[in-house]
Motif scaffolding. Structure first.
Motif, PDB file in Angstrom:
ATOM      1  N   ARG A   2      14.234   6.455   6.350  1.00  0.00           N
ATOM      2  CA  ARG A   2      13.999   5.456   5.306  1.00  0.00           C
ATOM      3  C   ARG A   2      14.839   4.204   5.525  1.00  0.00           C
ATOM      4  O   ARG A   2      14.340   3.073   5.394  1.00  0.00           O
ATOM      5  CB  ARG A   2      14.265   6.064   3.909  1.00  0.00           C
ATOM      6  N   TYR A  69       6.952   6.274  -0.985  1.00  0.00           N
ATOM      7  CA  TYR A  69       7.527   6.779   0.266  1.00  0.00           C
ATOM      8  C   TYR A  69       7.472   8.300   0.251  1.00  0.00           C
ATOM      9  O   TYR A  69       7.883   8.932  -0.719  1.00  0.00           O
ATOM     10  CB  TYR A  69       8.984   6.327   0.419  1.00  0.00           C
ATOM     11  N   VAL A  78       4.224   5.302   3.945  1.00  0.00           N
ATOM     12  CA  VAL A  78       4.829   4.290   3.093  1.00  0.00           C
ATOM     13  C   VAL A  78       3.738   3.430   2.465  1.00  0.00           C
ATOM     14  O   VAL A  78       2.948   2.803   3.178  1.00  0.00           O
ATOM     15  CB  VAL A  78       5.801   3.404   3.909  1.00  0.00           C
TER      16      VAL A  78
END
Length: 123
Positions: A2, A69, A78
């Motif tokens: 991330r 996400y 995403v």
């Protein structure tokens, strides 16, 4: 993954090609898929660099915002909200100063701590 994706998206939004490249594996692949059809495909960081640099003149500004996400089995899905302002008149009728807003999604994979695959997908 991330944090790396966030760095990539931030650089994209700042029109910072070098910042984007800093997050990519040398063997990165990139695809743009629209309505199930692959419209762009690059192999390797140099092809990606050329593509990224070629799109810079199109936008006075652009921004991608993460709307969702999820990560599973090494793939990040995403949700992306895109907004851009055209910097010049385009053959399709879009005018300089006109705003475009789209929703889509991107898929990311990592290898050796860098992004090795990016797919931008829209319907």
């Amino acid at each position: 993954m991330r944090a790396l994706i966030d760095r990539y998206i931030d650089a994209y939004s700042r029109l910072d090609v070098d910042g984007m490249l800093a997050t990519l594996h040398p063997q990165v692949t990139f695809e743009n898929v629209t309505a199930g059809v692959t419209t762009v495909n690059t192999q390797g960081i140099e092809e990606f660099r050329r593509l990224a640099q070629s799109t810079l003149p199109l936008f006075a500004r652009r921004r991608q915002t993460v709307t969702s996400y999820a990560e599973s089995k090494g793939v990040a899905q995403v949700g992306i909200a895109f907004e851009g302002v055209f910097a010049l008149d385009l053959p399709n009728g879009a005018q300089a100063g006109q705003t475009i807003a789209l929703n889509g999604r991107s898929e990311f994979r990592m290898h050796d701590g860098l992004l090795i695959h990016i797919a931008d997908i829209s319907d």
